[in-house]
Design a protein around this motif. Structure first.
Motif, PDB file in Angstrom:
ATOM      1  N   TRP A   1      13.827  16.906  -7.076  1.00 62.20           N
ATOM      2  CA  TRP A   1      14.641  15.772  -6.612  1.00 62.20           C
ATOM      3  C   TRP A   1      13.859  14.466  -6.785  1.00 62.20           C
ATOM      4  CZ3 TRP A   1      19.643  15.562  -5.716  1.00 62.20           C
ATOM      5  CH2 TRP A   1      20.339  16.721  -5.370  1.00 62.20           C
ATOM      6  N   THR A   2      12.575  14.497  -6.443  1.00 58.62           N
ATOM      7  CA  THR A   2      11.762  13.281  -6.566  1.00 58.62           C
ATOM      8  C   THR A   2      11.608  12.872  -8.020  1.00 58.62           C
ATOM      9  OG1 THR A   2      10.536  13.871  -4.558  1.00 58.62           O
ATOM     10  CG2 THR A   2       9.528  12.255  -6.029  1.00 58.62           C
ATOM     11  N   VAL A   3      11.343  13.827  -8.897  1.00 56.42           N
ATOM     12  CA  VAL A   3      11.142  13.515 -10.313  1.00 56.42           C
ATOM     13  C   VAL A   3      12.427  13.030 -10.962  1.00 56.42           C
ATOM     14  CG1 VAL A   3      10.547  14.503 -12.558  1.00 56.42           C
ATOM     15  CG2 VAL A   3       9.205  15.107 -10.530  1.00 56.42           C
ATOM     16  N   LEU A   4      13.551  13.695 -10.639  1.00 59.36           N
ATOM     17  CA  LEU A   4      14.813  13.385 -11.311  1.00 59.36           C
ATOM     18  C   LEU A   4      15.474  12.108 -10.789  1.00 59.36           C
ATOM     19  CD1 LEU A   4      16.385  16.974 -11.478  1.00 59.36           C
ATOM     20  CD2 LEU A   4      15.424  15.659 -13.384  1.00 59.36           C
ATOM     21  N   PHE A   5      15.412  11.886  -9.478  1.00 56.11           N
ATOM     22  CA  PHE A   5      16.214  10.806  -8.888  1.00 56.11           C
ATOM     23  C   PHE A   5      15.387   9.759  -8.137  1.00 56.11           C
ATOM     24  CE2 PHE A   5      18.828  14.667  -9.032  1.00 56.11           C
ATOM     25  CZ  PHE A   5      19.878  14.220  -9.824  1.00 56.11           C
ATOM     26  N   GLY A   6      14.086   9.961  -7.993  1.00 51.03           N
ATOM     27  CA  GLY A   6      13.246   9.010  -7.278  1.00 51.03           C
ATOM     28  C   GLY A   6      12.456   8.111  -8.197  1.00 51.03           C
ATOM     29  N   LYS A   7      11.870   7.079  -7.612  1.00 53.73           N
ATOM     30  CA  LYS A   7      11.052   6.133  -8.380  1.00 53.73           C
ATOM     31  C   LYS A   7      10.073   5.465  -7.417  1.00 53.73           C
ATOM     32  CE  LYS A   7      11.294   2.062 -11.387  1.00 53.73           C
ATOM     33  NZ  LYS A   7      12.184   1.027 -11.977  1.00 53.73           N
ATOM     34  N   PRO A   8       8.776   5.665  -7.575  1.00 55.05           N
ATOM     35  CA  PRO A   8       7.805   5.041  -6.659  1.00 55.05           C
ATOM     36  C   PRO A   8       7.926   3.514  -6.686  1.00 55.05           C
ATOM     37  CG  PRO A   8       6.767   6.758  -7.959  1.00 55.05           C
ATOM     38  CD  PRO A   8       8.118   6.560  -8.555  1.00 55.05           C
ATOM     39  N   GLN A   9       7.929   2.909  -5.472  1.00 55.00           N
ATOM     40  CA  GLN A   9       8.026   1.455  -5.328  1.00 55.00           C
ATOM     41  C   GLN A   9       6.771   0.991  -4.587  1.00 55.00           C
ATOM     42  OE1 GLN A   9      10.374  -0.053  -6.836  1.00 55.00           O
ATOM     43  NE2 GLN A   9      11.897   1.552  -7.176  1.00 55.00           N
ATOM     44  N   LEU A  10       5.716   0.741  -5.351  1.00 55.92           N
ATOM     45  CA  LEU A  10       4.422   0.438  -4.736  1.00 55.92           C
ATOM     46  C   LEU A  10       4.447  -0.882  -3.978  1.00 55.92           C
ATOM     47  CD1 LEU A  10       2.021   1.530  -7.640  1.00 55.92           C
ATOM     48  CD2 LEU A  10       2.837   2.872  -5.693  1.00 55.92           C
ATOM     49  N   LEU A  11       5.056  -1.906  -4.549  1.00 55.80           N
ATOM     50  CA  LEU A  11       5.035  -3.228  -3.924  1.00 55.80           C
ATOM     51  C   LEU A  11       5.749  -3.209  -2.577  1.00 55.80           C
ATOM     52  CD1 LEU A  11       4.238  -6.195  -4.140  1.00 55.80           C
ATOM     53  CD2 LEU A  11       6.397  -6.608  -5.352  1.00 55.80           C
ATOM     54  N   LEU A  12       6.979  -2.681  -2.554  1.00 50.77           N
ATOM     55  CA  LEU A  12       7.733  -2.636  -1.305  1.00 50.77           C
ATOM     56  C   LEU A  12       7.064  -1.705  -0.301  1.00 50.77           C
ATOM     57  CD1 LEU A  12      10.215  -3.502   0.309  1.00 50.77           C
ATOM     58  CD2 LEU A  12      11.490  -1.637  -0.767  1.00 50.77           C
ATOM     59  N   GLY A  13       6.512  -0.583  -0.780  1.00 54.04           N
ATOM     60  CA  GLY A  13       5.865   0.354   0.129  1.00 54.04           C
ATOM     61  C   GLY A  13       4.637  -0.244   0.798  1.00 54.04           C
ATOM     62  N   ILE A  14       3.777  -0.894   0.017  1.00 55.95           N
ATOM     63  CA  ILE A  14       2.572  -1.499   0.590  1.00 55.95           C
ATOM     64  C   ILE A  14       2.940  -2.629   1.547  1.00 55.95           C
ATOM     65  CG2 ILE A  14       0.510  -2.838   0.021  1.00 55.95           C
ATOM     66  CD1 ILE A  14       0.322  -1.218  -2.573  1.00 55.95           C
ATOM     67  N   PHE A  15       3.914  -3.476   1.145  1.00 55.36           N
ATOM     68  CA  PHE A  15       4.327  -4.565   2.029  1.00 55.36           C
ATOM     69  C   PHE A  15       4.848  -4.031   3.361  1.00 55.36           C
ATOM     70  CE2 PHE A  15       7.899  -6.958   3.781  1.00 55.36           C
ATOM     71  CZ  PHE A  15       7.280  -8.163   4.070  1.00 55.36           C
ATOM     72  N   SER A  16       5.680  -2.982   3.307  1.00 57.17           N
ATOM     73  CA  SER A  16       6.264  -2.438   4.542  1.00 57.17           C
ATOM     74  C   SER A  16       5.180  -1.917   5.482  1.00 57.17           C
ATOM     75  CB  SER A  16       7.263  -1.321   4.202  1.00 57.17           C
ATOM     76  OG  SER A  16       8.308  -1.806   3.382  1.00 57.17           O
ATOM     77  N   ILE A  17       4.202  -1.207   4.948  1.00 56.79           N
ATOM     78  CA  ILE A  17       3.145  -0.640   5.791  1.00 56.79           C
ATOM     79  C   ILE A  17       2.242  -1.740   6.356  1.00 56.79           C
ATOM     80  CG2 ILE A  17       1.103   0.844   5.779  1.00 56.79           C
ATOM     81  CD1 ILE A  17       2.509   2.578   3.676  1.00 56.79           C
ATOM     82  N   VAL A  18       1.833  -2.680   5.505  1.00 59.92           N
ATOM     83  CA  VAL A  18       0.940  -3.757   5.964  1.00 59.92           C
ATOM     84  C   VAL A  18       1.637  -4.649   6.976  1.00 59.92           C
ATOM     85  CG1 VAL A  18      -0.321  -5.814   5.221  1.00 59.92           C
ATOM     86  CG2 VAL A  18      -0.446  -3.717   3.859  1.00 59.92           C
ATOM     87  N   PHE A  19       2.881  -5.030   6.694  1.00 64.02           N
ATOM     88  CA  PHE A  19       3.622  -5.913   7.597  1.00 64.02           C
ATOM     89  C   PHE A  19       3.829  -5.267   8.961  1.00 64.02           C
ATOM     90  CE2 PHE A  19       7.723  -7.278   9.401  1.00 64.02           C
ATOM     91  CZ  PHE A  19       7.487  -8.640   9.522  1.00 64.02           C
ATOM     92  N   SER A  20       4.255  -3.997   8.969  1.00 55.77           N
ATOM     93  CA  SER A  20       4.510  -3.319  10.247  1.00 55.77           C
ATOM     94  C   SER A  20       3.217  -3.138  11.037  1.00 55.77           C
ATOM     95  CB  SER A  20       5.172  -1.962   9.999  1.00 55.77           C
ATOM     96  OG  SER A  20       4.336  -1.128   9.208  1.00 55.77           O
ATOM     97  N   THR A  21       2.125  -2.819  10.359  1.00 54.04           N
ATOM     98  CA  THR A  21       0.843  -2.648  11.057  1.00 54.04           C
ATOM     99  C   THR A  21       0.372  -3.955  11.681  1.00 54.04           C
ATOM    100  OG1 THR A  21       0.243  -0.881   9.510  1.00 54.04           O
ATOM    101  CG2 THR A  21      -1.533  -1.857  10.813  1.00 54.04           C
ATOM    102  N   ALA A  22       0.460  -5.043  10.918  1.00 55.77           N
ATOM    103  CA  ALA A  22       0.042  -6.347  11.442  1.00 55.77           C
ATOM    104  C   ALA A  22       0.883  -6.756  12.646  1.00 55.77           C
ATOM    105  CB  ALA A  22       0.139  -7.407  10.342  1.00 55.77           C
ATOM    106  N   CYS A  23       2.186  -6.544  12.564  1.00 54.37           N
ATOM    107  CA  CYS A  23       3.068  -6.929  13.671  1.00 54.37           C
ATOM    108  C   CYS A  23       2.804  -6.076  14.910  1.00 54.37           C
ATOM    109  CB  CYS A  23       4.528  -6.815  13.243  1.00 54.37           C
ATOM    110  SG  CYS A  23       5.036  -8.061  12.032  1.00 54.37           S
ATOM    111  N   GLN A  24       2.549  -4.789  14.726  1.00 54.55           N
ATOM    112  CA  GLN A  24       2.261  -3.934  15.879  1.00 54.55           C
ATOM    113  C   GLN A  24       0.982  -4.368  16.592  1.00 54.55           C
ATOM    114  OE1 GLN A  24       2.479  -0.185  13.773  1.00 54.55           O
ATOM    115  NE2 GLN A  24       4.379   0.378  14.797  1.00 54.55           N
ATOM    116  N   ILE A  25       0.000  -4.832  15.834  1.00 49.26           N
ATOM    117  CA  ILE A  25      -1.225  -5.351  16.459  1.00 49.26           C
ATOM    118  C   ILE A  25      -0.924  -6.631  17.228  1.00 49.26           C
ATOM    119  CG2 ILE A  25      -3.505  -6.323  15.974  1.00 49.26           C
ATOM    120  CD1 ILE A  25      -3.674  -4.411  13.580  1.00 49.26           C
ATOM    121  N   LEU A  26      -0.115  -7.518  16.631  1.00 49.95           N
ATOM    122  CA  LEU A  26       0.209  -8.790  17.277  1.00 49.95           C
ATOM    123  C   LEU A  26       1.103  -8.612  18.504  1.00 49.95           C
ATOM    124  CD1 LEU A  26       0.833 -11.054  14.140  1.00 49.95           C
ATOM    125  CD2 LEU A  26      -1.178 -10.984  15.631  1.00 49.95           C
TER     126      LEU A  26
END
Length: 635
Positions: free
Chosen positions: A342-367
């Motif tokens: 399923w991942t190979v056929l229909f998925g596509k890694p989105q590095l930019l959005l994934g990194i932004f989501s993790i970094v943004f949420s982590t920073a906000c949780q600290i704040l």
């Protein structure tokens, strides 16, 4: 001069401070203000099925024109409904806030011109169809006609004097009612000529259309013809009545004399009726809009196609059932491939959005940490109790739609790649979204009760029961309705898991959509009412210039916080509403909506740090910049 650019027409007044203008010449009008906000909000909700039908059928010329009429009416309801109601609650005159007054007046002029001109185009288009001249509107001509109405509306709104709200007269008039100036100094002949033509030309066009229709329909069955004629005549009567009455008020006020106050208020309500009541006419007389409305509330079939002879109608998809039963249903069957396939056929890694989501949420949780410490320490106060629950829900929302969503983007997964993780992300976000938004509404209502001496409503166990109800409501939504599921190809969380062989109509979640519609429309309205009450209350406390400055700073902080919260809640809710009710937006809009949803949960921590002195002091103390001191209980 009647025609000149708006920037050369309106200037900031300097005779009095804005608060003094409201105090000397304004008068809060709570009944008209509340009516305007409630009426416009209800009508905007009722326009949704009509907008969806008009957009879907926009290839037909008549529906294309009706789409622009409806969009203009929705915009006008925001200006002469919500914002006008806000000015009435605040007791404003033009000089109290000349920028807001200009926005209300010029915005209404633009929407009024576009709506009325396209309504005329619609009647002329029907006349051309009845007389065999439909080619005049086919193809690009109809688009050019609509573009001409938009340009005409922009000219009227930017180069003529706008009608500005006045709380004492409960009306929007071209006269700004500034002492020392006469009404003759505020002419707007172009707008008056337009209204005169509208009040006389629109009924004449409808009479011609009804006459042509009666002539051309003589060959049809008598009963069917009479029923259709009755619908057209009823619609024409309603539209002509409201357009004629509201236009006549403006014409009489400018050309003849100023009518009595009651007549002015009735004319203002008529103008709101012109923009708001067509949604009821569409629901009453347009069968497609009726079917769409029933389908949206879960009372109609999911399939739009007509039932053929001997063919079974597509059954209504089950919307409310326990989450385990939902995922066991055929529409969530992932047995066609393994998770890796399923991942190979229909998925596509989105590095930019994934990194932004993790970094943004982590920073906000600290704040969020200093805010959580302050809210927990002061939780005996009702407002801090609500803010504590909102902050906790926002941190949970960041964990689901931030960190875990980022993980799914980095891995390039779809629903069938990891159904358990997808369920945790979707159902968890639904729960935290419901709890956060509901307690945000409770917080606004609590502030309004405190300002109107009704704070006893939330004292004692009442606030705890309200919070408990929001938690139970969130659990019901997350456990008994379909969750939004992450999809790396779409870079979004949608109710549709995008399993081949299944359509989006098989994955409805109307309860969540109704919540988002209510949130997108009512939360800004509540903030408008609250800010109006704050302004009215603090205006009574201003006695000297020094206190005026402090009051203005307080109002600015409240208005800034309200603007940010309303912007993010409204934007993120609107993406979900459009995606489910109207159409699937472009990928960039979906991604922006996803980021907005993360911002709804994350950016309040920044607002607390900027506008809340107690949280700011706690943050400085936590990093060792100041010694531990007793934190004030002021918000």
């Amino acid at each position: 001069m009647s025609i000149r650019f708006i920037a050369f027409t309106i200037n900031a007044p300097d005779a009095h401070a804005p608060e003094e203008w409201s105090k000397l010449y304004g008068k809060p009008q709570y009944e008209l203000g509340v009516w305007s906000i409630v009426f416009s909000t209800v009508c905007q909700i009722l326009y949704i099925p009509a907008l969806r039908v008009f957009y879907r059928e926009r290839k037909l010329t008549s529906y294309k024109i009706m789409l622009f009429v409806a969009l203009a009416d929705v915009g006008a309801l925001s200006c002469f409904g919500t914002l006008f109601g806000y000015t009435m609650i605040r007791g404003m005159v033009f000089c109290s806030d000349w920028k807001l007054a200009w926005f209300v007046g010029s915005g209404e002029v633009f929407c009024w011109i576009v709506s009325s001109c396209n309504c005329i185009l619609l009647v002329v288009n029907r006349i051309c169809e009845l007389t065999g001249r439909s080619h005049l509107f086919q193809g690009r001509p109809s688009t050019l006609y609509i573009a001409a109405t938009i340009v005409y509306g922009l000219f009227e709104s930017l180069f003529t004097r706008p009608p500005v709200p006045n709380s004492t007269h409960q009306f929007c008039a071209f006269n700004a009612f500034i002492p020392g100036h006469a009404a003759e100094e505020y002419p707007n002949r172009p707008n008056m000529y337009h209204d005169t033509f509208l009040a006389t030309g629109m009924p004449a066009l409808f009479i011609v259309m009804c006459g042509l229709f009666r002539t051309n329909s003589m060959i049809k069955t008598a009963n069917a013809t009479q029923a259709l004629q009755a619908k057209i005549f009823t619609q024409a009567s309603f539209v002509c009545f409201f357009f004629g009455i509201s236009s006549a008020v403006w014409v009489f006020e400018e050309f003849f004399y100023v009518p009595p106050p009651f007549f002015l208020t009735a004319g203002m309500v008529m103008v709101q009726g012109v923009h708001g009541l067509p949604c009821l006419i569409y629901l009453a007389l347009n069968r497609q809009v009726q079917k769409e409305a029933w389908r949206m509330i879960g009372k109609g079939p999911v399939a739009v196609a007509k039932k053929k002879e001997g063919e079974m109608t597509t059954p209504m998809a089950v919307q409310i059932r326990f989450i385990t039963e939902a995922f066991a249903a055929p529409e969530y069957n992932c047995s066609a491939h393994t998770p890796e396939e399923w991942t190979v056929l229909f998925g596509k890694p989105q590095l930019l959005l994934g990194i932004f989501s993790i970094v943004f949420s982590t920073a906000c949780q600290i704040l969020y940490l200093p805010a959580l410490r302050v809210f927990y320490r002061e939780r005996r106060m009702t407002c801090y109790k609500f803010m504590l629950v909102v902050a906790l829900a926002d941190m949970g929302g960041l964990a689901c739609f931030g960190t875990l969503f980022g993980v799914t983007m980095l891995r390039g997964t779809v629903f069938c790649s990891d159904p358990v993780l997808a369920w945790i992300v979707g159902s968890g976000e639904v729960f935290f979204w419901i709890v956060s938004s509901c307690n945000c509404i409770l917080l606004v209502i609590n502030r309004m009760c405190e300002l109107t001496e009704l704070s006893w409503i939330f004292q004692g166990k009442t606030s705890a029961f309200c919070i408990l109800f929001t938690i139970l409501y969130g659990l019901a939504e997350s456990l008994f309705t379909r969750p939004p599921l992450p999809n790396s190809t779409e870079q979004f969380c949608a109710f549709n898991p995008f399993i081949p062989g299944h359509t989006p109509d098989e994955y409805p979640n109307r309860p969540n959509m109704y919540h988002d519609v209510f949130l997108a429309l009512c939360l800004p309205a509540l903030f408008v009412v609250m800010f109006g009450i704050v302004t009215a209350k603090t205006g009574q406390l201003i006695q000297d210039a020094s206190r005026s400055t402090s009051v203005q700073r307080l109002q600015a902080k409240i208005f800034t916080q309200a603007s940010f919260v309303c912007l993010f809640f409204g934007a993120s809710s609107s993406v979900w509403v459009f995606q489910e009710f109207l159409f699937v937006p472009p990928p960039s809009v979906l991604i922006a909506g996803m980021v907005m949803c993360q911002a709804v949960h994350g950016l309040p921590c920044v607002i607390y740090l900027m506008l809340n002195d107690a949280v700011r002091k706690e943050a400085l103390r936590m990093i060792g910049r100041k010694p531990a001191v007793k934190i004030s209980s002021k918000v």
